[in-house]
Design a protein around this motif. Structure first.
Motif, PDB file in Angstrom:
ATOM      1  N   GLY A  70       9.419   0.457  -2.259  1.00  0.00           N
ATOM      2  CA  GLY A  70       8.155   0.296  -2.765  1.00  0.00           C
ATOM      3  C   GLY A  70       8.003  -0.117  -4.220  1.00  0.00           C
ATOM      4  O   GLY A  70       7.467  -1.092  -4.742  1.00  0.00           O
ATOM      5  N   PRO A  71       8.887   0.914  -4.973  1.00  0.00           N
ATOM      6  CA  PRO A  71       8.875   0.653  -6.574  1.00  0.00           C
ATOM      7  C   PRO A  71       9.131  -0.733  -6.954  1.00  0.00           C
ATOM      8  O   PRO A  71       8.692  -1.661  -7.658  1.00  0.00           O
ATOM      9  N   ALA A  72      10.494  -1.238  -6.393  1.00  0.00           N
ATOM     10  CA  ALA A  72      10.967  -2.543  -6.606  1.00  0.00           C
ATOM     11  C   ALA A  72      10.320  -3.560  -5.811  1.00  0.00           C
ATOM     12  O   ALA A  72      10.659  -4.803  -6.200  1.00  0.00           O
ATOM     13  N   ARG A  73       9.457  -3.365  -4.960  1.00  0.00           N
ATOM     14  CA  ARG A  73       8.814  -4.342  -3.996  1.00  0.00           C
ATOM     15  C   ARG A  73       9.924  -5.266  -3.232  1.00  0.00           C
ATOM     16  O   ARG A  73       9.753  -6.436  -3.175  1.00  0.00           O
ATOM     17  N   ARG A  74      10.920  -4.680  -2.732  1.00  0.00           N
ATOM     18  CA  ARG A  74      11.807  -5.204  -1.762  1.00  0.00           C
ATOM     19  C   ARG A  74      11.940  -4.806  -0.584  1.00  0.00           C
ATOM     20  O   ARG A  74      11.854  -3.406  -0.030  1.00  0.00           O
ATOM     21  N   ILE A  75      12.010  -5.693   0.573  1.00  0.00           N
ATOM     22  CA  ILE A  75      12.578  -5.320   1.843  1.00  0.00           C
ATOM     23  C   ILE A  75      13.957  -5.756   2.273  1.00  0.00           C
ATOM     24  O   ILE A  75      14.366  -7.076   1.832  1.00  0.00           O
ATOM     25  N   ASP A 120      -0.103   8.324   4.769  1.00  0.00           N
ATOM     26  CA  ASP A 120       0.698   8.402   3.542  1.00  0.00           C
ATOM     27  C   ASP A 120       1.594   7.204   3.773  1.00  0.00           C
ATOM     28  O   ASP A 120       2.473   7.231   3.154  1.00  0.00           O
ATOM     29  N   THR A 121       1.656   6.688   5.070  1.00  0.00           N
ATOM     30  CA  THR A 121       2.310   5.499   5.294  1.00  0.00           C
ATOM     31  C   THR A 121       2.456   4.229   4.356  1.00  0.00           C
ATOM     32  O   THR A 121       1.294   3.987   3.902  1.00  0.00           O
ATOM     33  N   MET A 122       3.832   3.911   4.064  1.00  0.00           N
ATOM     34  CA  MET A 122       3.817   3.021   3.147  1.00  0.00           C
ATOM     35  C   MET A 122       3.567   1.650   4.009  1.00  0.00           C
ATOM     36  O   MET A 122       4.301   1.438   5.043  1.00  0.00           O
ATOM     37  N   ALA A 123       2.765   0.594   3.759  1.00  0.00           N
ATOM     38  CA  ALA A 123       2.673  -0.708   4.357  1.00  0.00           C
ATOM     39  C   ALA A 123       2.666  -1.990   3.362  1.00  0.00           C
ATOM     40  O   ALA A 123       2.336  -1.809   2.348  1.00  0.00           O
ATOM     41  N   ARG A 181       4.520   8.727  13.125  1.00  0.00           N
ATOM     42  CA  ARG A 181       6.117   8.942  12.958  1.00  0.00           C
ATOM     43  C   ARG A 181       6.565   8.112  12.228  1.00  0.00           C
ATOM     44  O   ARG A 181       7.810   8.613  11.407  1.00  0.00           O
ATOM     45  N   PHE A 182       6.096   6.893  11.942  1.00  0.00           N
ATOM     46  CA  PHE A 182       6.876   6.085  11.020  1.00  0.00           C
ATOM     47  C   PHE A 182       6.523   6.295   9.559  1.00  0.00           C
ATOM     48  O   PHE A 182       5.609   6.635   9.183  1.00  0.00           O
ATOM     49  N   SER A 183       7.687   6.025   8.692  1.00  0.00           N
ATOM     50  CA  SER A 183       7.273   6.127   7.314  1.00  0.00           C
ATOM     51  C   SER A 183       7.030   4.929   6.631  1.00  0.00           C
ATOM     52  O   SER A 183       6.499   4.953   5.163  1.00  0.00           O
ATOM     53  N   ALA A 184       6.942   3.857   7.227  1.00  0.00           N
ATOM     54  CA  ALA A 184       6.593   2.508   6.557  1.00  0.00           C
ATOM     55  C   ALA A 184       6.282   1.628   7.864  1.00  0.00           C
ATOM     56  O   ALA A 184       6.706   1.652   8.983  1.00  0.00           O
ATOM     57  N   LEU A 185       5.260   0.676   7.437  1.00  0.00           N
ATOM     58  CA  LEU A 185       4.791  -0.392   8.487  1.00  0.00           C
ATOM     59  C   LEU A 185       5.054  -1.812   7.831  1.00  0.00           C
ATOM     60  O   LEU A 185       4.538  -1.925   6.550  1.00  0.00           O
ATOM     61  N   LEU A 186       5.385  -2.652   8.495  1.00  0.00           N
ATOM     62  CA  LEU A 186       5.630  -4.102   7.843  1.00  0.00           C
ATOM     63  C   LEU A 186       4.682  -4.746   8.663  1.00  0.00           C
ATOM     64  O   LEU A 186       4.781  -4.965  10.058  1.00  0.00           O
ATOM     65  N   MET A 187       3.647  -5.360   8.334  1.00  0.00           N
ATOM     66  CA  MET A 187       2.745  -6.116   9.182  1.00  0.00           C
ATOM     67  C   MET A 187       2.972  -7.572   8.784  1.00  0.00           C
ATOM     68  O   MET A 187       2.902  -8.224   7.891  1.00  0.00           O
ATOM     69  N   GLY A 188       2.933  -8.311  10.125  1.00  0.00           N
ATOM     70  CA  GLY A 188       3.180  -9.919   9.887  1.00  0.00           C
ATOM     71  C   GLY A 188       1.961 -10.519   9.323  1.00  0.00           C
ATOM     72  O   GLY A 188       0.922  -9.953   9.640  1.00  0.00           O
ATOM     73  N   ARG A 189       2.291 -11.854   8.745  1.00  0.00           N
ATOM     74  CA  ARG A 189       1.112 -12.553   8.426  1.00  0.00           C
ATOM     75  C   ARG A 189       0.435 -12.897   9.753  1.00  0.00           C
ATOM     76  O   ARG A 189       1.086 -13.617  10.547  1.00  0.00           O
ATOM     77  N   PRO A 190      -0.940 -12.696   9.882  1.00  0.00           N
ATOM     78  CA  PRO A 190      -1.620 -12.880  11.187  1.00  0.00           C
ATOM     79  C   PRO A 190      -1.715 -14.397  11.290  1.00  0.00           C
ATOM     80  O   PRO A 190      -1.864 -15.282  10.431  1.00  0.00           O
ATOM     81  N   VAL A 242       0.837  -1.163   0.003  1.00  0.00           N
ATOM     82  CA  VAL A 242       0.098   0.050   0.119  1.00  0.00           C
ATOM     83  C   VAL A 242       1.019   1.128   0.007  1.00  0.00           C
ATOM     84  O   VAL A 242       1.891   1.186   0.757  1.00  0.00           O
ATOM     85  N   ASN A 243       0.485   2.236  -0.783  1.00  0.00           N
ATOM     86  CA  ASN A 243       1.308   3.303  -0.893  1.00  0.00           C
ATOM     87  C   ASN A 243       2.703   3.171  -1.345  1.00  0.00           C
ATOM     88  O   ASN A 243       3.715   3.668  -0.856  1.00  0.00           O
TER      89      ASN A 243
END
Length: 348
Positions: free
Chosen positions: A339-344, A311-314, A267-276, A198-199
């Motif tokens: 985000g554009p490269a879909r890489r972490i 606006d946070t990327m998730a 405050r955070f610019s990105a959120l990584l949400m674990g698989r529930p 997202v974003n």
């Protein structure tokens, strides 16, 4: 902000502490625990060292704090592993000697209730590692998951960047540790479906913070080990995941809403949400029920972000925390979310 220290890396043959800062479950379930110790030796070439409360159910907060102090202070011990999580590690935090631990920084591995200790180490200026418990990941029936082995090995022994990849196959089901048949084969898995972004129109790189969402909420309620100046997280990467307690979507939303009201979430610019984790012995959901639970949780997270951090990327369904396989994330280290490269990419 406290200066951040990356503890020294290990080499094969090093001694590592195995402690139970939360629950002494090795006393009740020795089989996965012993299997985890064995794999520390055979898979990673490390020598585990136990402490008085490691196999003790009902150990006092003081006894558990003593074990942590002994493990960090011992110059022969090069890392500290939690046997497993629990539910009362927050009572150990006031007893910890911050200066002792700051003077002897070591990699700490654990998750779930160990989010308490990760937050303590973050405020102490020591980078730690979210994941890799002895009884669960190392004591996995049949064999350790290859993705978990790769990630844990990189976190233990290497410096620099490590690219996190979506798991090709995964599971969130557990099996009965009291049944010897549990350990005769690996868990059944299902095919992965990748991450949802997202974003994802930018690149974010920042220092990480977060952990198990339920524990983060309890730290906030106790006003303990949470920065009183949220600005220290500006531009950072928040990572969160939920446990086998399977909090409702309402509870997830309320926790994130309170983080927003505190001025923290935004405050955070990105959120990584674990698989529930969408299955437990108390709630053995079907795949369809589990998918519905996960979808409701995602909607709750997006609702909170829309209110406080639109606006946070998730990124959703990252293989962190209470899932199998599990990637190890540096807690307080740098994470790059492209985000554009879909890489972490994390920095160990």
């Amino acid at each position: 902000m406290t200066r951040t220290v990356h503890p020294p890396k290990l080499v094969p043959g090093d001694r590592v502490a195995v402690v139970s800062p939360s629950a002494g479950l090795p006393a009740l379930f020795p089989r996965p625990y012993e299997l985890g110790l064995q794999r520390l030796r055979t898979v990673f070439g490390l020598e585990p060292v136990e402490y008085p409360a490691t196999r003790k159910m009902g150990a006092t907060p003081g006894e558990r704090a003593d074990d942590l102090h002994a493990a960090f202070a011992d110059p022969a011990v090069k890392a500290v592993f939690a046997s497993i999580g629990g539910d009362d590690q927050i009572t150990v935090l006031p007893l910890l000697d911050r200066e002792l631990i700051r003077a002897h920084p070591k990699p700490f591995f654990g998750y779930s209730d160990n989010t308490n200790l990760h937050a303590f180490l973050w405020n102490t200026g020591v980078v730690s590692y979210h994941g890799g418990s002895v009884m669960v990941e190392l004591g996995r029936p049949g064999a350790m998951a290859p993705l978990t082995v790769e990630s844990l090995r990189a976190a233990l022994f290497t410096c620099g960047p490590y690219e996190v990849r979506p798991a090709g196959f995964w599971t969130d089901k557990a099996r009965d540790w009291a049944d010897p048949a549990t350990f005769e084969a690996e868990p059944e898995t299902r095919r992965g479906s990748g991450w949802t972004w997202v974003n994802a129109d930018r690149v974010v790189e920042g220092r990480s913070w977060g952990g198990c969402l339920e524990i983060v909420g309890r730290l906030l309620m106790a006003d303990r080990e949470v920065a009183h100046d949220p600005a220290v997280h500006d531009g950072g990467v928040l990572f969160l995941e939920t446990s086998e307690d399977m909090p409702s979507s309402d509870e997830v939303f309320h926790t994130l809403r309170n983080m927003g009201e505190r001025g923290l979430l935004q405050r955070f610019s990105a959120l990584l949400m674990g698989r529930p984790k969408a299955w437990s012995f108390e709630r053995p959901n079907s795949p369809e029920e589990g998918a519905r639970y996960a979808a409701e949780q995602r909607a709750a997270v997006l609702r909170a972000l829309k209110m406080y951090a639109p606006d946070t990327m998730a990124v959703f369904d990252v293989d962190l925390g209470h899932t199998d396989p599990q990637v190890i994330l540096p807690y307080g280290g740098m994470i790059r979310v492209d985000g554009p490269a879909r890489r972490i990419i994390v920095t160990y």
